[in-house]
Design a protein around this motif. Structure first.
Motif, PDB file in Angstrom:
ATOM      1  N   LYS A 197     -28.777 -77.986  50.189  1.00 32.84           N
ATOM      2  CA  LYS A 197     -28.146 -77.922  48.873  1.00 32.84           C
ATOM      3  C   LYS A 197     -28.094 -79.303  48.236  1.00 32.84           C
ATOM      4  N   LEU A 198     -27.804 -80.342  49.029  1.00 34.97           N
ATOM      5  CA  LEU A 198     -27.737 -81.704  48.502  1.00 34.97           C
ATOM      6  C   LEU A 198     -29.074 -82.148  47.926  1.00 34.97           C
ATOM      7  N   THR A 199     -30.141 -81.963  48.679  1.00 39.17           N
ATOM      8  CA  THR A 199     -31.459 -82.397  48.200  1.00 39.17           C
ATOM      9  C   THR A 199     -31.902 -81.584  46.989  1.00 39.17           C
ATOM     10  N   LYS A 208     -31.569 -83.073  39.217  1.00 39.25           N
ATOM     11  CA  LYS A 208     -31.076 -84.080  38.282  1.00 39.25           C
ATOM     12  C   LYS A 208     -32.119 -85.161  37.973  1.00 39.25           C
ATOM     13  N   LEU A 209     -33.056 -85.367  38.893  1.00 37.50           N
ATOM     14  CA  LEU A 209     -34.064 -86.411  38.709  1.00 37.50           C
ATOM     15  C   LEU A 209     -35.367 -85.772  38.236  1.00 37.50           C
ATOM     16  N   THR A 210     -35.420 -85.435  36.968  1.00 46.10           N
ATOM     17  CA  THR A 210     -36.563 -84.738  36.392  1.00 46.10           C
ATOM     18  C   THR A 210     -37.452 -85.691  35.601  1.00 46.10           C
ATOM     19  N   GLN A 239     -36.603 -89.473  43.614  1.00 40.01           N
ATOM     20  CA  GLN A 239     -36.179 -88.487  44.618  1.00 40.01           C
ATOM     21  C   GLN A 239     -36.375 -89.031  46.026  1.00 40.01           C
ATOM     22  N   PHE A 240     -37.456 -89.776  46.219  1.00 35.81           N
ATOM     23  CA  PHE A 240     -37.722 -90.344  47.547  1.00 35.81           C
ATOM     24  C   PHE A 240     -36.646 -91.365  47.922  1.00 35.81           C
ATOM     25  N   ALA A 297     -31.339 -92.590  50.681  1.00 37.84           N
ATOM     26  CA  ALA A 297     -29.953 -93.026  50.544  1.00 37.84           C
ATOM     27  C   ALA A 297     -28.986 -91.914  50.915  1.00 37.84           C
ATOM     28  N   LEU A 298     -29.302 -90.685  50.509  1.00 40.05           N
ATOM     29  CA  LEU A 298     -28.467 -89.534  50.843  1.00 40.05           C
ATOM     30  C   LEU A 298     -28.296 -89.392  52.347  1.00 40.05           C
TER      31      LEU A 298
END
Length: 770
Positions: A139-141, A147-149, A609-610, A615-616
Motif C-alpha cells: 500500500k505504501l509503494t 503521487k509521483l506522476t 519513485q526509485f 527512503a521508504l
C-alpha cells in the motif's frame, strides 16, 4: 484561620531570596550582603569574605507560637485535600460490559484481534480510538507511485527551470527562498545553513588568455581553483592525461616544464591536473574532443580542479560567519595553472604542434579532422590564468518530516540547485525530484496514515559545481554529530541523463537495497522493472549496474569524509554513452529531451519513485535495510589481495621481516563481527523498540568506523579505509617501501580491528585476539 494564613504568608515572604551584592568595607575588603527580602532591611547578615565566602540566610526571629500555627495550618489543608480527592474518585460497582475487539499490529502491517471485557454498571466512558494500523509495504509503494506522476513533474520542472543559477548569485538565493517557503507551507520546520566562502571567477578586467605564435585566444570557460599566473613551455599532447598516457609520452618527450594539452574524459579535471603536476608539467589545457563530445566544436567547458570537496581555503572545518581561520589551504589545490579551451582552439594548436606522431595502438587518436595528433614538444606556448576570488554567501536549505519512533535517526535526501548555466539535468531535475518527494511524503503522513519510524530530511545544496562545497561545509560544521544520526544519504543529482539503462554508485551496505528496489520499481519503457530493463542476458548484476564512486560524485564526501552510507544513481541512454552536456551551456531542456527520447517527465517520475522507495524502506522497517555481509565480502577480497602480494615477495626473498598475519586476523575479526550482527538479527525481537534501536546502531556504525582515526582531515580528508584517498587505504599499501609498508600495515590493521570491535556492540563481546 486568618491568623494561620497570615503567619504562613509571613514565613514564605521571609524565605524569599533576592540578589547577592558586594559592598566595600571601611578597611578596603569586600563583604557579601545577602538580602532575604526587598523590604526586610533590618534582617541582614554580613559575612566577611575570606577566600571563598559561603552564603547562608539570616536566622528567623519568630516566636514558638507562630511556628505552631504554621504546622497546624499545613496539616489542616492536607487533611481537607485528601478527603475531597478520595470522595471525587469513587466509582460505582456494576455488571460486566463487552468492550469489543482490540486490534494489534504485526511487523508486516497486518492486524491481529482479541476480545477484551471489563466490569462496569455505568455507561462506558469514552475510549480514545485505537491507533491506525501501520500501512503495509504494498500500500505504501502504491501511494507513493500515485503521487509521483509525470504530470506532476511537468509542472515542477517548469517551476524550477532557471536560465542562470550560479552559486552565490541573486538567482541562487531567490531559488533558496522559494524552496524554504515551500517547505514552510508543508509544515516541515525549515531552516537555513549559511556559509561564507571565496569562489574563483574569471576576471572581467584581465581575461584568461593563451598565446601560440602570433595567435591569441581568450576562452570564456574556466577551471575553478586553478593556480593563477603566466607560464611558458613546450606544448605536448598527452591524450586523457591518465598515468599510463603520460608514461607513454614521457618515453619520447620530456614533460618537465611543458604545457600539456589533454582531452576531457575518463578522469575528473582535478585528477588530470594532478597527474600533470606529478610529471612536473608547467600548465594544463583541456578540451572536449569530438570523439567523446559530439557537440558544437566552439562549446566551452566549465569545472573545477580541486582534488577534494568543500571550500579548499577552510579544509577540515566549516566556513561559518566569516570566521578568521589561519591561512591553511587544502592539500588538493593544484600548484600549476589549468584552463579549458574549445575543440576549435585545440584543433588550431594540434595542427602546429609538431613532433612525433602518436602511436595509434595506444588510443591517442581523437575525432578532430585534419589533425594527426602528434605528441609535440617542439613549439612554445604561453598560458595566462587570472581568475579572482569572490566573497560569496551560500544558503543550504533543509526541511524535515519527523519520525514517530526514532526521530533522531534520519534519511537525508539532497540535490544541488546551482549550475554553470541553465543546468537542466545537473540541477533542475534533482531540485524538482527533491520537492515532489517532500510533497508526496508530507501528504502520506497527513492524509494517508503513514507513520515513518525514522525522520526524512530534505536538503537543497549550493555550490555543488565547485566540488560539493555547500554539502561538505555542512558536514564539516556538524562532523561530531551527523554521522551518529544520518542513516543514509541519497543523492538526487543527475538522476535522469537519458533512457534505456541504469547505473549506480554506492556503499556496499546499500547494494542489496539497490537491487531489491530495481526489482520493484516499474520500468518507464513498458513492461518489466528497472532490473529487467538493465540486467540483460543473465549477466552479473553488480558488473552491469555498479560503478566506482568518483571524487566528483556528490555522494562521495558523505561516504569517504563522514562515513555515511551513500548512494547516487542515474538513468542513462546506454551503458556506454554518457551525458556529455555537463559543465557546458548546452545542459538545457532540449538536449535532455533528446537524450530521453522526449520522455523527460516520465523518466523523472520513475527516478523519484526509485529514490522515494529506497527512503521508504529505510524509514519504514524495524531493521535498517543495510547489508553488512556485502562489506564483509569486499574487505575480505581487498585484504587477501594485500596478503597474497606480501607473501609472494616474502617467498621470493624480495621482502623480509614483514608479517601480514595481523592484518589477516583483523579481517577475520571483521568477518566474525559481521556474522555476529547476522545472528543478532535472527535472535532479536524487532518489535521491541529498544532492542531494535541497539541492533540498528550496530549496523549503522559499520561505515563510520571504517574512517581512519590516524590521518588528519586537513591533509587527508577522505579517511575511509576502502573508498578514501591516501596512504592509509587498503588499495594504497605499497610493498616496494619496507618502512612505509610496516606503518601502513599497522594502521590498516588497527583501523579494521577497531571497526570489528565497534560492530560487536557490548564491550564484553569484544574479541581481543589481536
Amino acid at each position: 484561620m486568618d491568623r494561620v494564613r497570615s503567619a504562613f504568608n509571613g514565613v514564605m515572604r521571609s524565605e524569599r531570596y533576592s540578589r547577592f551584592t558586594l559592598q566595600p568595607a571601611e578597611n578596603g575588603e569586600r563583604h557579601a550582603e545577602v538580602k532575604l527580602s526587598d523590604d526586610a532591611t533590618d534582617d541582614v547578615t554580613e559575612l566577611e569574605a575570606q577566600g571563598s565566602p559561603s552564603f547562608r540566610p539570616a536566622p528567623l526571629r519568630r516566636s514558638r507560637w507562630t511556628v505552631l500555627y504554621v504546622v497546624l495550618g499545613i496539616l489542616l489543608i492536607f487533611v481537607i485535600g485528601y478527603v475531597v480527592g478520595y470522595a471525587s474518585h469513587q466509582k460505582p460497582q456494576g455488571e460486566p460490559v463487552d468492550c469489543g475487539v482490540q486490534k494489534g499490529v504485526k511487523t508486516d502491517g497486518t492486524t491481529t484481534e482479541r476480545t477484551m471485557t471489563t466490569t462496569s454498571s455505568a455507561p462506558a466512558a469514552p475510549v480514545a480510538p485505537a491507533p491506525e494500523p501501520q500501512l503495509n509495504w504494498k500500500k505504501l509503494t502504491q501511494l507513493l507511485a500515485e503521487k509521483l506522476t509525470s504530470q506532476a513533474f511537468e509542472s515542477s520542472l517548469r517551476e524550477f527551470d532557471e536560465l542562470r543559477r550560479s552559486a552565490g548569485s541573486e538567482e541562487d538565493k531567490s531559488l533558496a527562498n522559494r524552496i524554504f517557503d515551500s517547505f514552510k507551507r508543508l509544515e516541515m520546520k525549515p531552516w537555513t545553513d549559511i556559509h561564507h566562502v571565496q569562489l574563483p571567477m574569471p576576471d572581467s578586467q584581465r581575461p584568461n588568455r593563451i598565446q601560440f605564435g602570433s595567435e591569441v585566444f581568450k576562452p570564456t570557460g574556466y577551471l575553478a581553483y586553478s593556480a593563477v599566473g603566466r607560464v611558458q613551455g613546450r606544448l605536448v599532447y598527452g591524450n586523457y592525461g591518465r598515468k599510463e598516457d603520460l608514461d607513454v609520452v614521457q618515453k619520447v618527450v620530456e614533460l618537465k616544464d611543458s604545457v600539456l594539452l589533454l582531452r576531457a574524459g575518463n578522469l575528473t579535471f582535478a585528477e588530470q591536473v594532478n597527474n600533470a603536476a606529478m610529471k612536473e608539467a608547467a600548465a594544463v589545457l583541456i578540451y572536449p574532443d569530438p570523439q567523446d563530445y559530439p557537440f558544437n566544436t566552439d562549446t566551452e567547458l566549465y569545472g573545477h580542479v580541486h582534488l577534494g570537496s568543500g571550500d579548499p581555503y577552510t579544509p577540515g572545518f566549516p566556513s561559518f560567519n566569516h570566521t578568521q581561520f589561519p591561512p591553511t589551504n587544502s592539500s588538493g589545490l593544484p600548484k600549476i595553472p589549468a584552463q579549458t579551451i574549445s575543440a576549435n582552439v585545440a584543433q588550431t594548436l594540434l595542427k602546429k604542434i609538431g613532433g612525433l606522431e602518436s602511436n595509434t595502438s595506444s588510443g591517442f587518436k581523437g575525432g578532430l579532422s585534419s589533425v594527426s595528433y602528434n605528441l609535440g614538444g617542439k613549439e612554445s606556448i604561453i598560458v595566462e590564468v587570472n581568475n579572482v576570488l569572490v566573497n560569496s554567501e551560500l544558503h543550504n536549505v533543509f526541511g524535515v518530516i519527523k519520525g514517530f519512533a526514532d526521530p533522531d535517526r534520519y534519511v537525508l535526501l539532497g540535490a544541488q540547485r546551482d549550475a554553470w548555466g541553465n543546468g537542466y539535468a545537473k540541477a533542475n531535475v534533482g531540485t524538482s525530484v527533491l520537492m515532489e518527494l517532500a510533497k508526496a511524503f508530507h501528504e502520506m503522513v497527513e492524509n494517508d496514515g503513514f507513520r515513518p519510524r525514522r525522520s526524512l530530511v530534505f536538503a537543497s545544496w549550493s555550490a555543488g559545481e565547485y566540488g560539493s562545497v555547500g554539502a561538505t561545509e555542512w558536514l564539516e560544521g556538524f562532523i561530531s554529530s551527523i554521522d551518529r544520526n544520518v542513516i543514509t544519504y541519497i543523492s538526487l543529482d543527475g538522476v535522469v541523463l537519458g533512457h534505456g539503462s541504469f547505473i549506480a554508485s554506492a556503499s556496499p551496505l546499500l547494494y542489496s537495497l539497490l537491487q531489491s528496489t530495481m526489482k520493484e520499481v516499474k520500468s518507464p519503457l513498458g513492461d518489466g522493472t528497472v532490473y529487467s530493463m538493465t540486467v540483460r542476458n543473465n549477466g552479473s548484476w553488480d558488473t552491469q549496474v555498479m560503478r566506482p564512486m568518483s571524487m566528483d560524485d556528490p555522494a562521495y564526501p558523505f561516504l569517504a569524509f563522514s562515513g555515511i552510507p551513500s548512494v547516487s544513481f542515474h538513468f542513462i541512454k546506454t551503458q556506454i554513452e554518457s551525458y556529455v552536456y555537463y559543465g557546458t551551456s548546452l545542459d538545457n531542456k532540449d538536449h535532455l529531451s533528446y537524450q530521453t527520447n522526449r520522455r523527460t517527465s516520465e523518466m523523472t517520475a520513475t527516478a523519484a519513485q526509485f529514490a522515494g522507495q529506497m527512503a521508504l524502506r529505510l524509514v519504514h522497517d524495524h531493521k535498517l535495510s543495510l547489508d553488512v555481509n556485502r562489506y564483509s565480502n569486499l574487505i575480505n577480497k581487498a585484504v587477501l589481495t594485500v596478503y597474497g602480494r606480501i607473501k609472494k615477495l616474502l617467498r621470493s626473498g624480495e621482502l623480509k621481516d614483514v608479517d601480514p598475519e595481523w592484518l589477516n586476523r583483523a579481517r577475520s575479526s571483521f568477518k566474525r563481527a559481521a556474522d555476529g550482527i547476522g545472528t543478532a538479527v535472527d535472535n532479536t525481537d524487532l518489535t521491541d523498540p529498544e532492542a531494535s534501536r541497539i541492533l540498528n546502531d550496530r549496523i549503522r556504525m559499520v561505515e563510520h568506523c571504517l574512517l581512519s582515526p590516524y590521518v588528519s582531515p586537513i591533509d587527508t580528508p577522505f579517511r575511509h579505509l576502502v573508498f578514501g584517498r591516501g596512504s592509509h587505504t587498503l588499495a594504497s599499501i605499497d610493498v616496494s617501501d619496507t618502512k612505509q609498508l610496516r606503518t601502513q600495515l599497522a594502521l590498516a590493521t588497527w583501523n579494521l580491528k577497531a571497526c570489528a570491535n565497534a560492530m560487536m556492540g557490548n564491550v564484553w563481546d569484544i574479541d581481543n585476539e589481536i
